[in-house]
Design an enzyme around this catalytic site. Sequence first.
Site: not given
Ligand code: UD1
Ligand code: UDP
Length: 358
Positions: A205
């Site tokens: 992601h």
């Molecule tokens: C965020 C964090 C990243 C983390 C990740 C974990 C920041 C800058 N980034 O990235 O460090 O690794 O979360 O998962 O805070 N969206 C949905 N549903 C949701 C949430 C998001 O559809 O419930 C989609 C939306 O299109 C959104 C995109 O995901 O624009 C990105 O979401 P966002 O929270 O901005 O950043 P992540 O890529 O999720």
């Molecule tokens: N995770 C989950 N379901 C998924 C993918 C990840 O429960 O389909 C959990 C994973 O085990 C870990 C957390 O989400 O506990 C990590 O989150 P993510 O990879 O979104 O963020 P990051 O750690 O890269 O910031």
Amino acid sequence: MTTKLTHVAGARPNFPKAAPVIAAAGELGLEQTLVHTGQHYDEAMSEVFFRQLGLPTPDVDLGVGSGSHATQTARIMTGLEELFLAQRPDIVVVYGDVNSTVAAALVAAKLQIPIAHVEAGLRSFDRTMPEEVNRLVTDRLSDLLFATSPDAVAHLGNEGVAADRIHLVGNPMIDTLLANLDRFDVAAARARHGLEGDYAVATLHRPANVDDPADASALVKALHAVADQVDLVLPLHPRGRAAFEAVGLFDHPRVVVLDPQGYVEFLGLVRGARAVVTDSGGVQEETTILGIPCLTLRPNTERPVTITHGTNQLVTREDVPFVLADVLAAPVATAHRVPPLWDGQAGARIAAVLQEFL
Ligand code: UD1
Ligand code: UDP
């Protein structure tokens, strides 16, 4: 005497980090408030963690939703400023490196409310990652810095943080993993997804991997080369799903694309995998403890302890099929190292320091 400890969480990786801290602080009788910023809001990105990890229902949900970095951060800040002015917490606890983390730290600092940062000091030294900016700013503003590994302590020291503010406490995300280990059911995961032989799991992601169609296309080529060797299960984060689909990710008979999985279901899948391909921070740590080979599709990691003491290695898109072939050819490892203090007690250590501070 009661005290006001306010936890701020908002994105998927925050929840397994906050759960053991909240539980341990509860056992000490500290008065707590949990704020959900609403950065993540899909059921599978948020609510499922509350259900599965026994997190309390948030006292406040700011419901900020998605947006550009500035939009999202500003919305969180505006909501938190109003809340902190009304509630005047004695300390604000923030987790990890997401926009909710830095937004809460900025608001608390301006209101002169002490800040505790859980997972302080991690550094990728790569400011093209938004998380690195969030880490630097949050640590700079924090009063208590809880580190998961000795390298993080060293980085904070090098940046001039006083030693008495830094606490090496272990890893609360690993507390959650160890507490739930018995629930990670490989047989159920196999049955659910029709997996009979060896399989790999991938989660991707990071903006650097998924935002640009050319990157997504090159990555899909690499993932198909993985799936030529082994069934590949991909619980897809909502970011990048459309981009991956557009460049043909689904067009391979051994690629199984899933929605984001619940925590228990996801780690059930990971536990049975021969390898994991990821750019997730948390997954690098979880595979280290589960002893599953982890191929991290990034040029760097802020979690080098998962390489020195774990199962992680950094790989390029070009190398990943070859590295996977080596992993599949090697015998399954039966013993593995574990980073110091990743023992399931981090939440209790953090809560003890918070109590002392208050
Ligand atoms: C965020 C964090 C990243 C983390 C990740 C974990 C920041 C800058 N980034 O990235 O460090 O690794 O979360 O998962 O805070 N969206 C949905 N549903 C949701 C949430 C998001 O559809 O419930 C989609 C939306 O299109 C959104 C995109 O995901 O624009 C990105 O979401 P966002 O929270 O901005 O950043 P992540 O890529 O999720
Ligand atoms: N995770 C989950 N379901 C998924 C993918 C990840 O429960 O389909 C959990 C994973 O085990 C870990 C957390 O989400 O506990 C990590 O989150 P993510 O990879 O979104 O963020 P990051 O750690 O890269 O910031």
